[in-house]
Design a protein around this motif. Structure first.
Motif, mmCIF file in Angstrom:
data_model
loop_
_atom_site.group_PDB
_atom_site.id
_atom_site.type_symbol
_atom_site.label_atom_id
_atom_site.label_comp_id
_atom_site.label_asym_id
_atom_site.label_seq_id
_atom_site.Cartn_x
_atom_site.Cartn_y
_atom_site.Cartn_z
ATOM 1 N N SER A 172 0.248 21.134 -8.369
ATOM 2 C CA SER A 172 -0.306 19.846 -8.276
ATOM 3 C C SER A 172 -1.477 19.607 -9.152
ATOM 4 O O SER A 172 -2.566 20.333 -9.550
ATOM 5 C CB SER A 172 -0.711 19.754 -6.981
ATOM 6 O OG SER A 172 -1.416 18.504 -6.589
ATOM 7 N N SER A 173 -1.170 18.493 -9.894
ATOM 8 C CA SER A 173 -2.170 17.958 -10.956
ATOM 9 C C SER A 173 -2.046 18.510 -12.325
ATOM 10 O O SER A 173 -2.900 18.101 -13.159
ATOM 11 C CB SER A 173 -3.376 17.717 -10.163
ATOM 12 O OG SER A 173 -3.602 16.841 -8.959
ATOM 13 N N TRP A 174 -1.291 19.459 -12.353
ATOM 14 C CA TRP A 174 -1.353 20.199 -13.658
ATOM 15 C C TRP A 174 -0.952 19.167 -15.011
ATOM 16 O O TRP A 174 -1.541 19.168 -16.040
ATOM 17 C CB TRP A 174 -0.652 21.562 -13.799
ATOM 18 C CG TRP A 174 -1.104 22.960 -13.079
ATOM 19 C CD1 TRP A 174 -2.215 22.699 -12.350
ATOM 20 C CD2 TRP A 174 -0.937 24.191 -13.418
ATOM 21 N NE1 TRP A 174 -2.918 23.685 -11.947
ATOM 22 C CE2 TRP A 174 -1.760 24.800 -12.502
ATOM 23 C CE3 TRP A 174 -0.068 24.748 -14.081
ATOM 24 C CZ2 TRP A 174 -1.733 26.234 -12.587
ATOM 25 C CZ3 TRP A 174 0.138 26.023 -13.979
ATOM 26 C CH2 TRP A 174 -0.676 26.818 -13.030
ATOM 27 N N TYR A 175 0.228 18.762 -14.432
ATOM 28 C CA TYR A 175 0.735 17.507 -15.548
ATOM 29 C C TYR A 175 -0.063 16.543 -15.845
ATOM 30 O O TYR A 175 -0.465 16.112 -16.964
ATOM 31 C CB TYR A 175 1.894 16.956 -14.980
ATOM 32 C CG TYR A 175 2.453 15.879 -15.924
ATOM 33 C CD1 TYR A 175 3.087 16.226 -17.185
ATOM 34 C CD2 TYR A 175 2.079 14.606 -15.653
ATOM 35 C CE1 TYR A 175 3.203 15.186 -17.774
ATOM 36 C CE2 TYR A 175 2.490 13.376 -16.576
ATOM 37 C CZ TYR A 175 3.095 13.789 -17.705
ATOM 38 O OH TYR A 175 3.554 12.718 -18.465
ATOM 39 N N LEU A 176 -0.967 15.932 -14.853
ATOM 40 C CA LEU A 176 -1.963 15.002 -14.743
ATOM 41 C C LEU A 176 -3.137 15.294 -15.580
ATOM 42 O O LEU A 176 -3.719 14.632 -16.464
ATOM 43 C CB LEU A 176 -2.569 14.470 -13.571
ATOM 44 C CG LEU A 176 -3.068 13.176 -13.332
ATOM 45 C CD1 LEU A 176 -2.091 12.104 -13.577
ATOM 46 C CD2 LEU A 176 -3.353 12.857 -11.808
ATOM 47 N N PRO A 185 0.829 -1.237 0.081
ATOM 48 C CA PRO A 185 -0.123 -0.092 0.178
ATOM 49 C C PRO A 185 0.794 1.363 0.019
ATOM 50 O O PRO A 185 0.336 2.404 -0.860
ATOM 51 C CB PRO A 185 -0.871 -0.018 1.258
ATOM 52 C CG PRO A 185 -0.813 -1.551 1.791
ATOM 53 C CD PRO A 185 0.575 -2.334 1.026
ATOM 54 N N ALA A 186 1.755 1.354 0.683
ATOM 55 C CA ALA A 186 2.626 2.581 0.985
ATOM 56 C C ALA A 186 3.357 2.894 -0.464
ATOM 57 O O ALA A 186 3.185 4.117 -0.974
ATOM 58 C CB ALA A 186 3.798 2.548 2.010
ATOM 59 N N GLU A 187 3.897 1.894 -1.212
ATOM 60 C CA GLU A 187 4.625 2.102 -2.407
ATOM 61 C C GLU A 187 3.683 2.470 -3.492
ATOM 62 O O GLU A 187 3.826 3.453 -4.216
ATOM 63 C CB GLU A 187 5.288 0.853 -2.759
ATOM 64 C CG GLU A 187 5.994 1.049 -3.965
ATOM 65 C CD GLU A 187 7.383 1.652 -3.915
ATOM 66 O OE1 GLU A 187 7.942 2.039 -4.946
ATOM 67 O OE2 GLU A 187 8.008 1.832 -2.711
ATOM 68 N N PHE A 188 2.204 1.951 -3.751
ATOM 69 C CA PHE A 188 1.307 2.162 -4.336
ATOM 70 C C PHE A 188 0.864 3.502 -4.282
ATOM 71 O O PHE A 188 0.518 4.287 -5.318
ATOM 72 C CB PHE A 188 0.392 0.830 -4.426
ATOM 73 C CG PHE A 188 -0.611 1.233 -5.793
ATOM 74 C CD1 PHE A 188 -0.272 0.676 -6.964
ATOM 75 C CD2 PHE A 188 -1.809 1.615 -5.569
ATOM 76 C CE1 PHE A 188 -1.033 0.788 -8.161
ATOM 77 C CE2 PHE A 188 -3.006 1.563 -6.552
ATOM 78 C CZ PHE A 188 -2.710 1.331 -7.988
ATOM 79 N N ASP A 189 0.604 3.709 -2.976
ATOM 80 C CA ASP A 189 -0.215 5.087 -2.640
ATOM 81 C C ASP A 189 0.934 6.419 -2.833
ATOM 82 O O ASP A 189 0.348 7.273 -3.704
ATOM 83 C CB ASP A 189 -0.504 5.188 -1.252
ATOM 84 C CG ASP A 189 -1.931 4.501 -1.139
ATOM 85 O OD1 ASP A 189 -2.576 4.121 -2.037
ATOM 86 O OD2 ASP A 189 -2.288 4.191 0.116
ATOM 87 N N HIS A 190 2.105 6.105 -2.538
ATOM 88 C CA HIS A 190 3.046 7.025 -3.040
ATOM 89 C C HIS A 190 3.141 7.290 -4.380
ATOM 90 O O HIS A 190 3.505 8.357 -4.994
ATOM 91 C CB HIS A 190 4.508 6.586 -2.440
ATOM 92 C CG HIS A 190 5.776 7.353 -2.892
ATOM 93 N ND1 HIS A 190 5.568 8.895 -2.040
ATOM 94 C CD2 HIS A 190 6.603 7.316 -3.475
ATOM 95 C CE1 HIS A 190 6.896 9.380 -2.737
ATOM 96 N NE2 HIS A 190 7.509 8.531 -3.741
ATOM 97 N N ARG A 237 0.692 13.476 -9.171
ATOM 98 C CA ARG A 237 0.063 14.574 -9.131
ATOM 99 C C ARG A 237 1.087 15.469 -9.152
ATOM 100 O O ARG A 237 0.865 16.561 -9.047
ATOM 101 C CB ARG A 237 -1.099 14.394 -8.007
ATOM 102 C CG ARG A 237 -2.281 13.825 -8.229
ATOM 103 C CD ARG A 237 -3.197 13.491 -6.954
ATOM 104 N NE ARG A 237 -4.189 12.865 -7.187
ATOM 105 C CZ ARG A 237 -4.633 11.596 -7.579
ATOM 106 N NH1 ARG A 237 -3.496 10.871 -7.681
ATOM 107 N NH2 ARG A 237 -5.854 11.291 -7.884
ATOM 108 N N MET A 238 2.287 15.358 -8.877
ATOM 109 C CA MET A 238 3.451 16.115 -8.477
ATOM 110 C C MET A 238 4.565 16.279 -9.456
ATOM 111 O O MET A 238 5.336 16.877 -9.531
ATOM 112 C CB MET A 238 4.091 15.714 -7.121
ATOM 113 C CG MET A 238 3.271 15.880 -5.789
ATOM 114 S SD MET A 238 2.445 17.388 -5.609
ATOM 115 C CE MET A 238 3.719 18.406 -5.270
ATOM 116 N N ILE A 239 4.213 15.656 -10.726
ATOM 117 C CA ILE A 239 5.108 15.609 -11.720
ATOM 118 C C ILE A 239 4.993 17.154 -12.267
ATOM 119 O O ILE A 239 4.042 17.801 -12.641
ATOM 120 C CB ILE A 239 4.580 14.782 -12.961
ATOM 121 C CG1 ILE A 239 4.623 13.108 -12.319
ATOM 122 C CG2 ILE A 239 5.536 14.950 -14.376
ATOM 123 C CD1 ILE A 239 4.127 12.163 -13.570
ATOM 124 N N GLY A 240 6.351 17.598 -12.573
ATOM 125 C CA GLY A 240 6.431 18.941 -12.890
ATOM 126 C C GLY A 240 6.787 19.947 -11.864
ATOM 127 O O GLY A 240 7.033 20.898 -12.044
#
Length: 235
Positions: free
Chosen positions: A73-77, A53-58, A64-67
């Motif tokens: 937050s979430s702009w790239y997504l 769970p920790a790895e998948f949730d991370h 959401r934090m790419i870029g």
């Protein structure tokens, strides 16, 4: 007596390209390859569920934090989603218009109701595409918006996936959609290569093999998650 000559304004080259048969096929080929690349990345991310769970949730949070910090937050997504939706609209529109154009060009049905030498994958391309489009809507409502998942918890994707695939009929929908996806990729990859001019006896065999491998890897990579949940390997 002077005669007035009307000047005909030519439509933009991009519009002319889109209206042509080869233009629509090229759009389908490029957008189809874009979807294959996305599916490979998405599948690799999904497999992180086996690390807990920790790895998948991370991983989900990282998407959401790419870029960051350049992008909020979430702009790239959301940018990625916009591109994929636009590609999907172009892909489906081109497919529908080509299908209508094909029927107009041959109003008389083929003998025995089928095209000669057409594979099972070819016959399922149209219905498979419709099935995938319907499943995509379901998938968004289920695991993104959480509307169709009765045990959905915001910010806990590991829990949501396990809760989702703990329901047998959800797995059935998922498995049927993935089998259709595999058939779609298997035939579509070869078709895209033909449209983009990658041809030849040797290349043709290599392209068909590559398409089959991609179809098996992507289908199997996505299928292993619900199988693992049902088998109790992931809980």
């Amino acid at each position: 007596m002077a005669t007035a000559t009307a000047t005909t304004r030519r439509p933009p080259a991009l519009l002319v390209f889109w209206r042509s048969t080869i233009g629509k096929k090229s759009v389908m080929a490029v957008t189809g390859l874009l979807f294959v690349a996305f599916l490979l990345a998405h599948m690799a991310g999904n497999l992180k569920i086996f690390f807990g769970p920790a790895e998948f949730d991370h991983y989900s949070s990282w998407l959401r934090m790419i870029g960051s910090p350049v992008l909020h937050s979430s702009w790239y997504l959301w940018g990625q989603r916009t591109v994929l939706v636009l590609a999907l609209v172009l892909h489906v529109t081109a497919a529908v218009q080509l299908s209508k154009r094909d029927r107009r060009a041959r109003p008389v049905r083929y003998a025995h109701g089928r095209r000669p030498r057409a594979s099972f994958a070819t016959h399922t391309m149209r219905w498979g595409g419709a099935t995938l489009a319907a499943y995509l809507v379901w998938h968004i409502l289920d695991l993104t918006a959480g509307v169709a998942n009765q045990d959905f918890q915001e910010g806990h994707p590991y829990h949501n996936v396990v809760a989702d695939f703990g329901v047998w009929w959800v797995n059935l929908i998922y498995i049927v959609a993935l089998l259709m996806l595999g058939l779609h990729i298997n035939h579509g990859f070869w078709s895209a290569a033909q449209t983009l001019g990658i041809r030849g006896a040797t290349r043709d065999r290599a392209i068909k093999t590559t398409g089959t491998v991609l179809a098996v890897v992507i289908t199997g990579g996505f299928l292993i998650v619900p199988i693992a949940v049902m088998a109790g390997w992931v809980s």
